[in-house]
Enzyme design. Structure first.
Site, mmCIF file in Angstrom:
data_model
loop_
_atom_site.group_PDB
_atom_site.id
_atom_site.type_symbol
_atom_site.label_atom_id
_atom_site.label_comp_id
_atom_site.label_asym_id
_atom_site.label_seq_id
_atom_site.Cartn_x
_atom_site.Cartn_y
_atom_site.Cartn_z
ATOM 1 C CD GLU A 1 -3.081 0.402 2.720
ATOM 2 O OE1 GLU A 1 -2.633 -0.229 3.559
ATOM 3 O OE2 GLU A 1 -3.921 1.041 2.578
ATOM 4 C CB ILE A 2 2.171 3.372 -2.450
ATOM 5 C CG1 ILE A 2 3.055 2.137 -2.887
ATOM 6 C CG2 ILE A 2 3.089 4.753 -2.645
ATOM 7 C CD1 ILE A 2 3.598 2.175 -4.281
#
Ligand code: COA
Length: 721
Positions: A467-468
Site C-alpha cells: 500500500e503506497i
C-alpha cells in the site's frame, strides 16, 4: 529463406529454409503473444500451407519474436465477451481443432520455448512433438487457468497427464504453479534445455535431427516414462481421492474449477483423446461463465491495472536502499529488497538489534534461495547485498530509505530528521507505519514532498500487496519511483491517499470490531471464525486477532475510533484480553491456545474474561452478513472520500492485503454483482436491528439509485471513483 505466409503484419508468420519451417509468433502492438482470434486465423493459414507443402518441409519450429515471452496463453480479454457456456465451449473447440491439426502434421514440430509458456501457450507446446526450452530465467511453464476459475481448454487436461503422469499433471493444474526449464525437464515436460544466446539456431538443428531420425523425443526413449507406478491397479483411485481431499481442504468447496479439473482428467484418461477433449470443452464452457471465473478475471485485470505506473516516465532508478529499524518487519523488507538486486543497509540503534536483524534477513534469504535451488555463489552474493550498522554510514548515496521503527510519532519524526541529514537531497523517505498519518510525519520533514507511506503486510515475503500512501505534497516522481520499486520486489502496489488506517486497515477495523461485538454477545470463537472462512475469507477474524497481535489491533482500533466515531462502538473484549496479557500467537496466549508454536483449540477461559456473556448460537449467514457488510460499506466510504482512486484498486487491496474471498472479486465487485440496491437494502435492515453503524454510505445509496457500477462489468478497466 523466404517468408511465405501470412501478411507481414500477421501475429504468426512462416518462413521455410532448407526444409525447416520456422513459425514466428509476434503479435503486433502487444507486449505479449496471446492466442487471440487473429492468432488463430494466422495459425490456420500457416497449417493449411504446411499441410499442402508435400515433402518440401521436413520439420518445423515454433519460436517467438518477443523477448521473454513465448505465449502468455489465451487472450483473457476474450473471456469477458462470452455470453453463455456455449460461447466458451465453441471458443476452445476452435483451439483444440487447430492444435489437433498441428499434432497430425506429417513431420516433427519443435516448440522453441524462450520465455513464458503459460496456459494455452503450454498447451500449444504440448501439441508439438518436442519441447526445447531456453535456459533464460524468464522461461517459465505453467497452467494458471485454475487461478482464473477455469481449466486448460486446449487439450491440457488430456495431453499433460498422458505426457508426465497424473500426479505431476494434477499438481501443475490444481496450483497453477510455474516451473523453470530445469524443473520442467525433470518432470519430462521439456525434452531438452538450450542456451538462450543461440536458441533459435539450436532449435533448427534439433528439428533437422528429429526429421532425419538422429534424435528422439524423451517420451519415446526406452526410459522415457517413470510413471509406471501410476498404472499399478488401484493406484489411480488413490491419487484422485487424495487430490480431491486436498482440494476440498484448501478451497472448502467454494471453487468449482479444481473439482472440474479432477473430473475431466480422471474421466478422460482411459478414453481416446477426442473424447477427453470433448469433456474438456464442455467443462470449460460451464466454468467460463461462472460467477467465480468472472470475479477472478476481474481481479486479473484489476491487478494488471494496479501495476500500471501512476506517472509513467517519472520514476527514478533505485540503486541502493536502506531500512531503519532492524526488527522483524524491517529485516524482512531489507531481505526482499536485496533479493530484487538492490544493495540494502539496515540501521538499528543497538549492536544487538542490528545483529539480530541481519540474521533474520540472511536466514530468510537463505531459506528462499534454497527453495528456489539457487546455486551457492548466487546465494552468497545475495547475502552480501544486506549490511547492518548502528550509524547512518553510507546513507549519503542511498535512493530510498524505509523506516520501520516502533509505532511512535515522536520517534518516527526524529528518525526522519536524522535520515534527512544523513542522505543526499534526492533520497525518498518511506514510512512503513500502519497507523500514523503520513501527513503528520511529513510535517516535521525538510523535504516533505519526498515523504511517502510504504505499508507492507506481514509476513512481508509472502503477502503480495504494497500500500503506497501519498500526501497532498508527495511529488509524483516519488510516487512513481515507489510504485516501480514495489513491482520490482514482486508486489502489487496500490496507491492511496493519506487518511487514518489508509485503505486496508480502515476497512478491516470495523469488520474486526464487529467480530469482537459478537463475542461480547455470547457467540463462540470458533463459530465466528468458521462462518467467515465458509464465506471465503482466508482466515477467520478471531484467528486474525491472534495473528496480528491483540495489542496491535487495540492500538489500531483506538486510532480508528477517532476517525470512525460511532461506526466503531467500543467493545470490552480487546481491552480485557490485552489487560490479561494476551497478545495472540506471539506470546502463545490469545483467543486460541498454543502449544509449541502450534495453534490449538479455542481458549474457553476467554469467555469468563470478557464478562461471561450468555452463550448463543447464530446462523452463519447472520454472522457473515454483519461482518462483511461493515467492511464493504466502509470500502465505499474510502472511495467516496478519495482514499482509493478506483473500485478496482479497492478490490485488489482487500483480496491481496486482507484475504477477502477472491471468488467474490473484492468488495466492489461483490457490490456490483449483487447490485448496489440489494446491498443498501441489507444494510438498512441491519441498521434497524443493530444501529447506525450500518447506515449505508452515501455513495452507495447514490449508485443504488443511478445503477452505475463501481467496477467495469467485464472486469477490464478500473472505473475512476
Ligand atoms: N490475455 C490478455 N492480456 C494479457 C495476457 C493474456 N493472457 N497476459 C498478459 N496480458 C497483458 C496484461 O494485461 C498487460 O496489459 P497492459 O499492457 O494493458 O497493462 C500486458 O499484457 C503485459 O502484462 P504484464 O503482466 O504487465 O507483463 P509481465 O511481463 O509482467 O508479465 C506474463 C507477463 C505473461 C507473465 C503475465 O502477464 C501473466 O502472467 N499473464 C497471464 C497469463 C495467464 O494467466 N494465462 C492463462 C490464460 S488462460
Amino acid at each position: 529463406m523466404s517468408t511465405i505466409a501470412p501478411r507481414s503484419d500477421a501475429p504468426a508468420r512462416l518462413e521455410i529454409d532448407d526444409g525447416i519451417a520456422v513459425i514466428r509468433l509476434d503479435q503486433p502492438g502487444k507486449p505479449v503473444n496471446v492466442l487471440s482470434e487473429s492468432m488463430s486465423d494466422a495459425m490456420r493459414e500457416i497449417l493449411e500451407r504446411l499441410e499442402a507443402e508435400g515433402d518440401a518441409v521436413r520439420a518445423a519450429v515454433i519460436v517467438s519474436g518477443k523477448p521473454g515471452i513465448w505465449v502468455a496463453g489465451a487472450d483473457i480479454d476474450d473471456f469477458t465477451r462470452l455470453r453463455g457456456a456455449a460461447d466458451g465451449e465453441r471458443m476452445v473447440r476452435t483451439g483444440q481443432e487447430l492444435l489437433g491439426r498441428l499434432e497430425r502434421l506429417r513431420f516433427p514440430v519443435v516448440a522453441g520455448i524462450d520465455g513464458v509458456a503459460l496456459g494455452g501457450g503450454l498447451e500449444l507446446a504440448l501439441a508439438c512433438s518436442y519441447r526445447l526450452a531456453s535456459d533464460s530465467p524468464r522461461t517459465k511453464l505453467g497452467l494458471p487457468e485454475v487461478q482464473l476459475g477455469i481449466l486448460p481448454g486446449a487439450g491440457g487436461t488430456q495431453r499433460l497427464p498422458r505426457l508426465i503422469g497424473v500426479r505431476a499433471a494434477l499438481d501443475l493444474m490444481l496450483t497453477g504453479k510455474q516451473l523453470d526449464a530445469r524443473r520442467a525437464r525433470k518432470l519430462g515436460l521439456v525434452d531438452e534445455i538450450a542456451p538462450a544466446a543461440t536458441f533459435e539456431r539450436v532449435a533448427r538443428r534439433v528439428a533437422a535431427e528429429l526429421a532425419d531420425g538422429s534424435r528422439m523425443p524423451r517420451a519415446a526413449r526406452p526410459k522415457g516414462s517413470p510413471q509406471w507406478i501410476e498404472n499399478v491397479p488401484g493406484m489411480r483411485q488413490i491419487i484422485f481421492r487424495k487430490a480431491r481431499e486436498g482440494v476440498m481442504e484448501k478451497t472448502r468447496g467454494l471453487y468449482p474449477a479444481p473439482l472440474k479439473i479432477l473430473d475431466v482428467v480422471e474421466k478422460g484418461l482411459d478414453r481416446p483423446l477426442a473424447e477427453g477433449l470433448d469433456l474438456e470443452a464442455r467443462a470449460f464452457g460451464e466454468l467460463s461463465v461462472s460467477s467465480e471465473a468472472r470475479a477472478l478475471v476481474h481481479l486479473f485485470f484489476a491487478t494488471t491495472a494496479a501495476k500500471r505506473s501512476p506517472a509513467s516516465g517519472d520514476e527514478r532508478e533505485i540503486r541502493q536502499a536502506a531500512v531503519v529499524g532492524a526488527g522483524f518487519m524491517g529485516a524482512s523488507i531489507a531481505a526482499i529488497t536485496a533479493e530484487s538486486g538492490i544493495p540494502t543497509r539496515m540501521k538499528d540503534v543497538s549492536l544487538e538489534g542490528a545483529g539480530r536483524g541481519l540474521k533474520t534477513a540472511r536466514d530468510l534469504l537463505t531459506r528462499r534461495a534454497r527453495r528456489r535451488r539457487r546455486p551457492k555463489h548466487e546465494t552468497a552474493q545475495l547475502l552480501d547485498r544486506v549490511q547492518a550498522t548502528t550509524e547512518y554510514v553510507g546513507f549519503r548515496h542511498v535512493d530510498l530509505v524505509i523506516e520501520a521503527v516502533f509505532e511512535d510519532l515522536e520517534l518516527k519524526r526524529r528518525v526522519i530528521r536524522e535520515v534527512e541529514e544523513a542522505t543526499g537531497p534526492e533520497a525518498i523517505l518511506g514510512s512503513n507505519t500502519s497507523t500514523i498519518p503520513i501527513t503528520r510525519l511529513a510535517e516535521s520533514a525538510t523535504r516533505p514532498e519526498q515523504v511517502i507511506g510504504l505499508h507492507f503486510f506481514s509476513p512481508v515475503e509472502k503477502m503480495p500487496l504494497l500500500e503506497i500512501i501519498t500526501t497532498d505534497r508527495t511529488a509524483s516522481w516519488v510516487t512513481a519511483t515507489c510504485h516501480a520499486y514495489g513491482k520490482r520486489i514482486g508486489k502489487t502496489p496500490i496507491v492511496v491517499s493519506d487518511s487514518p488506517g489508509f485503505y486496508a486497515n480502515r476497512i478491516l477495523t470495523p469488520y474486526m470490531n464487529e467480530a469482537a461485538l459478537l463475542l461480547q454477545e455470547g457467540v463462540a470463537i470458533e463459530e465466528i471464525d468458521r462462518a467467515l472462512t465458509a464465506w471465503g475469507m482466508a482466515v477467520g477474524p478471531i484467528t486474525l486477532y491472534d495473528e496480528v497481535g491483540i495489542d496491535v489491533a487495540q492500538k489500531a482500533g483506538g486510532i480508528m475510533r477517532d476517525e470512525l466515531g460511532d461506526r466503531l462502538p467500543v467493545n470490552r473484549v480487546v481491552d480485557r484480553m490485552v489487560d490479561d496479557g494476551r497478545l495472540g500467537r506471539k506470546n502463545g496466549r490469545g483467543f486460541y491456545t498454543y502449544a509449541g508454536g502450534e495453534k490449538k483449540g479455542p481458549d474457553a477461559s476467554v469467555y469468563a474474561l470478557i464478562g461471561a456473556p450468555q452463550r448463543r448460537s447464530l446462523p452463519p449467514r447472520e454472522i457473515q452478513e454483519r461482518l462483511t457488510m461493515m467492511m464493504v460499506n466502509e470500502a465505499v466510504r474510502t472511495l467516496e472520500e478519495g482514499v482509493i482512486h478506483s473500485g478496482a484498486d479497492g478490490d485488489v487491496g482487500a483480496v491481496l492485503g486482507l484475504g477477502f474471498a477472491p471468488f467474490r472479486g473484492g468488495p466492489f465487485w461483490f457490490i456490483d454483482q449483487n447490485g448496489a440496491a440489494t446491498i443498501v437494502a441489507r444494510l438498512r435492515f441491519l441498521q434497524a436491528r443493530f444501529g447506525d453503524r450500518f447506515q449505508p454510505a452515501s455513495l452507495l445509496v447514490e449508485r443504488s439509485e443511478s445503477g452505475e457500477r463501481f467496477t467495469d462489468e467485464h472486469g477490464r478497466a478500473p472505473t475512476a471513483g
